[in-house]
Structures are given as C-alpha cells and as structure tokens.
Motif scaffolding. Structure first.
Motif, PDB file in Angstrom:
ATOM      1  N   ARG A   1     113.384 -24.544  47.489  1.00  0.00           N
ATOM      2  CA  ARG A   1     112.139 -24.233  46.776  1.00  0.00           C
ATOM      3  C   ARG A   1     111.406 -25.532  46.469  1.00  0.00           C
ATOM      4  NH1 ARG A   1     111.953 -24.382  40.938  1.00  0.00           N
ATOM      5  NH2 ARG A   1     110.856 -22.397  40.826  1.00  0.00           N
ATOM      6  N   GLY A   2     110.109 -25.423  46.247  1.00  0.00           N
ATOM      7  CA  GLY A   2     109.328 -26.596  45.885  1.00  0.00           C
ATOM      8  C   GLY A   2     107.876 -26.223  45.693  1.00  0.00           C
ATOM      9  N   GLY A   3     107.141 -27.146  45.053  1.00  0.00           N
ATOM     10  CA  GLY A   3     105.728 -26.937  44.803  1.00  0.00           C
ATOM     11  C   GLY A   3     104.884 -28.016  45.436  1.00  0.00           C
ATOM     12  N   SER A   4     103.694 -27.643  45.924  1.00  0.00           N
ATOM     13  CA  SER A   4     102.746 -28.572  46.505  1.00  0.00           C
ATOM     14  C   SER A   4     103.365 -29.230  47.746  1.00  0.00           C
ATOM     15  CB  SER A   4     102.306 -29.609  45.467  1.00  0.00           C
ATOM     16  OG  SER A   4     101.239 -30.396  45.937  1.00  0.00           O
ATOM     17  N   ALA A   5     103.514 -30.576  47.734  1.00  0.00           N
ATOM     18  CA  ALA A   5     104.188 -31.221  48.861  1.00  0.00           C
ATOM     19  C   ALA A   5     105.619 -30.724  48.989  1.00  0.00           C
ATOM     20  CB  ALA A   5     104.164 -32.735  48.695  1.00  0.00           C
ATOM     21  N   GLY A   6     106.263 -30.402  47.855  1.00  0.00           N
ATOM     22  CA  GLY A   6     107.594 -29.814  47.909  1.00  0.00           C
ATOM     23  C   GLY A   6     107.578 -28.427  48.514  1.00  0.00           C
ATOM     24  N   GLY A   7     106.456 -27.716  48.347  1.00  0.00           N
ATOM     25  CA  GLY A   7     106.297 -26.432  49.015  1.00  0.00           C
ATOM     26  C   GLY A   7     106.191 -26.596  50.514  1.00  0.00           C
ATOM     27  N   TYR A   8     105.499 -27.653  50.947  1.00  0.00           N
ATOM     28  CA  TYR A   8     105.439 -27.954  52.381  1.00  0.00           C
ATOM     29  C   TYR A   8     106.830 -28.270  52.925  1.00  0.00           C
ATOM     30  CZ  TYR A   8     104.880 -30.764  56.598  1.00  0.00           C
ATOM     31  OH  TYR A   8     105.010 -31.287  57.864  1.00  0.00           O
ATOM     32  N   THR A   9     107.572 -29.105  52.208  1.00  0.00           N
ATOM     33  CA  THR A   9     108.927 -29.440  52.646  1.00  0.00           C
ATOM     34  C   THR A   9     109.783 -28.182  52.721  1.00  0.00           C
ATOM     35  OG1 THR A   9     108.716 -31.641  51.667  1.00  0.00           O
ATOM     36  CG2 THR A   9     110.938 -30.884  52.138  1.00  0.00           C
TER      37      THR A   9
ATOM     38  N   PRO B   1     125.787 -20.134  44.755  1.00  0.00           N
ATOM     39  CA  PRO B   1     124.542 -20.305  45.506  1.00  0.00           C
ATOM     40  C   PRO B   1     123.886 -21.609  45.065  1.00  0.00           C
ATOM     41  CG  PRO B   1     124.273 -18.650  43.791  1.00  0.00           C
ATOM     42  CD  PRO B   1     125.729 -19.018  43.813  1.00  0.00           C
ATOM     43  N   LEU B   2     123.207 -22.269  45.997  1.00  0.00           N
ATOM     44  CA  LEU B   2     122.612 -23.577  45.722  1.00  0.00           C
ATOM     45  C   LEU B   2     121.105 -23.512  45.899  1.00  0.00           C
ATOM     46  CD1 LEU B   2     122.759 -26.734  45.380  1.00  0.00           C
ATOM     47  CD2 LEU B   2     122.969 -26.828  47.881  1.00  0.00           C
ATOM     48  N   ILE B   3     120.384 -23.982  44.886  1.00  0.00           N
ATOM     49  CA  ILE B   3     118.929 -24.121  44.975  1.00  0.00           C
ATOM     50  C   ILE B   3     118.611 -25.595  45.171  1.00  0.00           C
ATOM     51  CG2 ILE B   3     116.726 -23.818  43.796  1.00  0.00           C
ATOM     52  CD1 ILE B   3     118.022 -21.578  42.158  1.00  0.00           C
ATOM     53  N   VAL B   4     118.050 -25.939  46.322  1.00  0.00           N
ATOM     54  CA  VAL B   4     117.638 -27.309  46.604  1.00  0.00           C
ATOM     55  C   VAL B   4     116.142 -27.413  46.315  1.00  0.00           C
ATOM     56  CG1 VAL B   4     117.497 -29.135  48.326  1.00  0.00           C
ATOM     57  CG2 VAL B   4     119.412 -27.517  48.377  1.00  0.00           C
ATOM     58  N   ILE B   5     115.761 -28.362  45.451  1.00  0.00           N
ATOM     59  CA  ILE B   5     114.372 -28.500  45.018  1.00  0.00           C
ATOM     60  C   ILE B   5     113.766 -29.758  45.629  1.00  0.00           C
ATOM     61  CG2 ILE B   5     112.823 -28.767  43.050  1.00  0.00           C
ATOM     62  CD1 ILE B   5     114.904 -27.395  41.316  1.00  0.00           C
ATOM     63  N   GLY B   6     112.611 -29.592  46.285  1.00  0.00           N
ATOM     64  CA  GLY B   6     111.833 -30.723  46.763  1.00  0.00           C
ATOM     65  C   GLY B   6     110.659 -30.958  45.831  1.00  0.00           C
ATOM     66  N   HIS B   7     110.553 -32.161  45.272  1.00  0.00           N
ATOM     67  CA  HIS B   7     109.474 -32.430  44.323  1.00  0.00           C
ATOM     68  C   HIS B   7     108.136 -32.553  45.033  1.00  0.00           C
ATOM     69  CE1 HIS B   7     109.222 -36.631  45.554  1.00  0.00           C
ATOM     70  NE2 HIS B   7     110.518 -36.783  45.348  1.00  0.00           N
ATOM     71  N   GLY B   8     107.059 -32.539  44.264  1.00  0.00           N
ATOM     72  CA  GLY B   8     105.720 -32.660  44.797  1.00  0.00           C
ATOM     73  C   GLY B   8     105.371 -34.093  45.123  1.00  0.00           C
TER      74      GLY B   8
END
Length: 650
Positions: free
Chosen positions: A510-518, A427-434
């Motif tokens: 997954r991501g936080g802040s702007a990464g959460g938006y993405t 399984p792959l977790i792709v992370i978008g930074h803030g």
C-alpha cells in the motif's frame, strides 16, 4: 487471563478507524514571539482546516484565527510557511481565497477585531513570510496565476498598512524561490532560488542582497549552491553570520559565512573574500542535518543564544536532537528519546518543537535546555493506548538489487489479548512512502497501530531514493523511478518471508501518491508477489503526469525517469496502466476529487482497467479532498473500507 488463540489479521483491536481519524491532529509550524508560543493544528473534525493556536506565558491556549479561516497556502500546492508572527501580530494565508491577512495589534488577538486583508482578491498565492519591522512590510514568496499558463514565482514585498496590495516584486528570474530571511539589523536579505528541472533537494542557489532604506534590493550575489548542490534553510546568527545547510560533500551539513556582505568562496583564499566553513567540528558519521524541502518553513536548526544553536539530525533513519557551540563547533547530543519533526524554534532556555517517540504520538513540546525536562503543550492524539498493544519499529537493512542494501522499519503484530496459532506467520503490509524523495518516520502513529493490533505485520520502507541516507542514496532514483524503488519493496517482502516474519500467501502493498505509484508498479511489474494492493491517490500513468500536474513537480520526472517526450517509450514502459494484463490480484483505490497534484483521472483509469479484467477492485472517491486526506469522515471510510477489502480477499 490467557490470551485468545486466533489467526493473525483477525484480532480484535481497541483501536477503531474513528479513533485514528479523530485523534489525528496535524501539528506543525511552531513559532515563538516573546513569551508566547504558536503552532498550526490541522483538525480532521473541522473539515481538516488548519487553526493557528497560541499558548500565552500564563499557560492559556486559544485559537488566534476564527473558525471560518484555514491557515494554509497553495504555493507549490504542498504549501507550508503559511504564517509569521512578530510583536503579537500574526500575518497568514487563508486557504479559501489565498489572501494574506493580519490579525492582532500587539494586544490579545481576541480583542483586536477580525482579520484584515493585506492583499486583494485575485489569483495570487503567498508563502514563507518574514516581517520587516523597520520598513513595515512583509517579504514573501508569491506565486502568480494571473497569466493563465504556468504560474510565475517571485519574491515580493507587501506593505503592512494602506490599501490591500498584491505586492511589489523584489526578486525574479528563477523558476522557484524559498526562505527569504532578513539579517538581524535588516540590512541583508538571504534567499534560495532554483530552476527547472532541479527540485530543491537536487540543486539550489543561495543568494544575498543589500536591503536599501526604501525596501528594494541592491548588489544581489550568488554565495553558495549550484545545480548539483542542495542548499537548505538559510538563516542568521544573532551576530549577523549567515548559516545554512548544504550537501556539497554528499551529506547535508551545517555551514556558515561569517561576513556575507563580502564576496564569498568555498575554500581558503582570503584574498577573494569570506570563506564558507563547516559549523560542526565533530559530526557523527553518516548523518544529515537537512530535509527535502517539500513544504516551506521547515527547520533543522535554531539559535538559542549567540553562542549556541539547537539542531536536529538524522542517522540510519532516526532523528536526534543536539546543541552546537558555534565558536568551538562541539556537538553535544541532548539526552532524550524525542524524535523531532520538521519545525523548531528556540529561546535561551528552551527549544520548542513538534516531536514524538516510538511509544508516544507527536506533540508540541517545550524542552528545557539545562535540565532536559520535557513539557507537553499539545498532543496530536488524545487516544490512550495500553503499551501492551503498541508495536515499536525495528530498523532493518535488507539486500536488494545490484548487490546493494536498502532500509526499512518493521512493526510486528502486537495485542495483549491474542496470540496466533503455533507456526502461523502474519500477513504483511509493506508501505511505500510518498515523495518519492521523503522518508518514513519512526514516531508513534495510530494508523500503523490500527493494523498491528489486528495481527498484521507492517514494514515501512525507506527505499532507494529516500532522504536521510546521503545524496548518493537519494540519487539511486535518478532515471530509475519505478525500477529501484519497486525492487526494494518486492525484495523486502521476500526477505521478511525468508526470515519467517510474514506469510508468503498474504503479502499486501500500500502507499499514497508516489507510494501509490510504487504500489501499482509492484503489482503489475512483479505479478504473483502480493495478494492485494491499496493505492491512495497513486499514479498509474507517468506519461499523463508529465502533461498534467502543477508547476513545482512539472519537471520532476526529467530527473526520476528522463526528459519527455524524448523518452516517451520509457514513460509508457514505467506506467502500470499499460501493463494491467500482467496484474493478477485484487486492488482498492482511494482518490480526492480536488487533487491538483495527482489528478483523479489517474485512479479512474486504473480502476476501469482492473474492472475490465475481472479482478476484484474497489474505487472510492471523496468530494472536497485534495492530495492527502484531511477530513475525519474520509479517513474513517477509507480505513474501514481498506480493512474490509483485505479481509474479503485474504
């Protein structure tokens, strides 16, 4: 013993969520005062507070600030630049009341009594301090919230003696200020200023003024920068030249003005005054010496002595250390695998900084500039992880939309006790930074090892708009937020599937802040690609954010999307909350209830909409948390809940 054969994502890890939370000290804001070294230490086990720590010449380490105080400012909400130290005396902003305090008297802080306030109670925030010894005053940024509407940002001076004072304004007129810095003889002050809708990485102005004997400014003049040129970290050489970082040619590079008291031009017309000249004569190609100024007080260079400065620069997403001979312009890379973070200070013998490597967590270190010996003064984590469990980042450049490429760091699953069945993909977790104008880091993080040691692959993306790859790469996001960043996230996942490095049925974003938006945008605008998503204080309604956020980012969306309300329909089109009908997978959301950057309503709306659609959804809220989780109990609950959610869904 032979490793156990078990499916990816089910491996037993030596790392628990509590290990990640308790070990995750946030280190930063290093400073040197005489023989003493100072830094800030964010402690999850103490409610996430920032303690100011000092290491004396004899190696003794103790707290300067008492346990009930939290060295943190709310200027711009993101803070930074929360203290300054001079001659054994510390000046700092306390989070709970935002007053400026003084502690120490040139002796040991423990012997000098409790901190004494320099500013009164009131609705003022302060940051980015510089001590004016000759005039016995502090110069700093003040954010004035007493007007009841948008706060007013200025530069002020605060007397170091007498009754508490809110400060006298010495510079005003711009929307924002940062980095006030006095010349060595105290006769000149440099600072950065900018106006809406620019962010500091879009366009800033560098100003210089004379400082009169009574502490006011005269003959202020704009010496560099514009609405389309970003100036970062002005400061002074020991002989009084003004150094700064500029992206005038598309990449953040080091420049100087030898005689900033004169009128300054970029170019070679000596009849019009002193010229701006490049410092480094042999810079490597495609490198940057600057960072996006999200917080105050960050640094990529510091003078070790009059002839030499130490600098950090980034190339292809990795940070390096070097020295520069300021007279010849020769750059010499320091032979170390340390990756410097956002703070540094230097002496003739050493550079003190926060740094880590792919195999070791961040630490406050002192690096000998002659022998290149590294002394660790304080680790961010006490966890001891066997190297056989550690996954290290692999840089990749992958194809994305419009015939372009984008960047990421990939971490394969790794656990010495387990292997997957033959032919199985992880399984792959792709992370978008803030940010979104930041960049991911390559230093060791237990939060990533938490996943890879359980058999997940992780891809940390520097999507279009990230810093460190030049202005053109940053500006890909102009008008295209929610489009190009999301496409990069999706294209990376698809690329890794085609490379045989991920299971197409088990893709996570997954991501936080702007990464959460993405994250939310990827799930709604590209249904069917990801099986599950996790949003940490993410944005679901960008139109709502245009109405309800803090001053620093209140016009950020003008650049990222377009002016509002003229482009209202585009805002609605880019908002995941208006496209939940397209969502087809599970979602978990996390939100701090005291978040002033992304209000809790953003996550609440999304949770309600997904729940109404009948899809699996969880929404966890946390009292006392702001934008970014700081408390150990919050981090533990969030990680454990996220893991359990993935296991149920997948």
């Amino acid at each position: 013993m032979s490793p156990t054969i078990a499916p990816y994502g089910t491996w037993v890890s030596p790392l628990g969520a509590a290990d990640v939370a308790v070990a995750g000290r946030r280190l930063g804001a290093v400073a040197v005062d005489g023989d003493d070294i100072y830094w800030l230490e964010g402690r999850p086990t103490e409610g996430g507070r920032n303690a100011l720590v000092r290491r004396t010449a004899d190696g003794r380490v103790d707290d300067v600030t008492p346990r009930e105080m939290n060295v943190r400012t709310r200027v711009h909400e993101y803070g930074g630049g929360a203290y300054a130290v001079a001659d054994g005396v510390v000046y700092f902003s306390n989070f709970s009341d935002q007053r400026v305090y003084r502690v120490g008297s040139g002796l040991q802080a423990a012997d000098s009594g409790p901190p004494r306030p320099l500013t009164p109670e009131g609705d003022w925030f302060y940051a980015d301090f510089v001590v004016d010894r000759a005039r016995q005053q502090l110069i700093c940024v003040r954010e004035d919230h007493t007007g009841g509407r948008e706060p007013v940002n200025t530069l002020v001076r605060i007397p170091l003696s007498g009754d508490p004072s809110p400060g006298d304004v010495i510079v005003s007129g711009h929307d924002f200020y940062s980095t006030p810095r006095l010349s060595p003889d105290g006769s000149l002050l440099a600072w950065i200023a900018w106006r809406h809708p620019q962010m500091p990485w879009d366009g800033t102005e560098l100003w210089v003024a004379d400082v009169t004997p009574d502490g006011v400014l005269a003959s202020a003049r704009h010496v560099a920068g514009s609405a389309s040129e970003s100036i970062y970290q002005p400061g002074w050489s020991p002989d009084g030249a003004l150094f700064f970082v500029s992206d005038a040619d598309g990449w953040w590079k080091l420049y100087r003005i030898l005689h900033p008291a004169a009128h300054t031009t970029r170019g070679g017309d000596p009849g019009r005054g002193e010229t701006i000249e490049a410092v480094v004569r042999n810079p490597p190609a495609a490198v940057e010496f600057g960072r996006p100024q999200w917080v105050f007080g960050t640094a990529t260079w510091a003078f070790a002595d009059p002839d030499r400065l130490v600098t950090a620069y980034t190339r292809a997403g990795r940070w390096h250390l070097a020295t520069v001979h300021v007279h010849t312009g020769l750059l010499t890379e320091i032979p170390t695998n340390l990756s410097p973070q956002e703070w540094m200070a230097a002496t003739p013998q050493h550079v003190v900084l926060v740094a880590g490597s792919p195999e070791r967590p961040d630490a406050v270190v002192r690096l000998d500039l002659t022998r290149f010996y590294v002394e660790v003064l304080r680790l961010s984590s006490d966890a001891q992880l066997d190297p056989a469990y550690i996954s290290t980042p692999e840089p990749i450049e992958f194809p994305t939309d419009y015939g372009r490429t984008a960047h990421a760091f990939c971490y394969p699953p790794r656990n010495k006790n387990f292997v997957a069945p033959r032919g199985e993909r992880p399984p792959l977790i792709v992370i978008g930074h803030g940010g979104p104008t930041t960049a991911t880091r390559t230093t060791f993080e237990l939060a990533i090892q938490f996943w890879t040691s359980r058999g997940f692959a992780v891809a940390d993306v520097n999507y279009s708009g990230s810093s460190g790859y030049g202005r053109e790469y940053r500006e890909r996001l102009h008008g295209q937020w929610g489009v190009v960043d999301v496409a990069d996230i999706v294209n990376l996942a698809r690329y890794l599937v085609t490379q045989g490095k991920a299971d197409v049925r088990k893709l996570i974003v997954r991501g936080g802040s702007a990464g959460g938006y993405t994250t939310l945008a990827a799930l709604t605008f590209y249904p069917g690609v990801f099986s599950v998503g996790a949003s940490y204080y993410g944005i679901s309604d960008v139109e709502g954010l245009a109405h309800d956020t803090h001053k620093f980012e209140s016009r950020y969306l003008d650049t990222l999307i377009g002016p509002y309300p003229e482009m209202k329909e585009v805002y609605r089109a880019r908002s995941p909350i208006h496209h939940v009908d397209r969502l087809s997978c599970a979602l978990i959301l996390f939100q701090g209830l005291e978040d002033k950057v992304v209000p809790p309503s953003q996550s609440q709306m999304m949770a309600d909409a997904v729940r109404a659609k009948g899809l699996p959804v969880e929404y966890l809220t946390f009292e006392g948390e702001q934008h970014g989780f700081r408390r150990a109990e919050t981090i533990v609950r969030a990680l454990e809940s996220e893991l359990a959610f993935y296991q149920r869904v997948l």
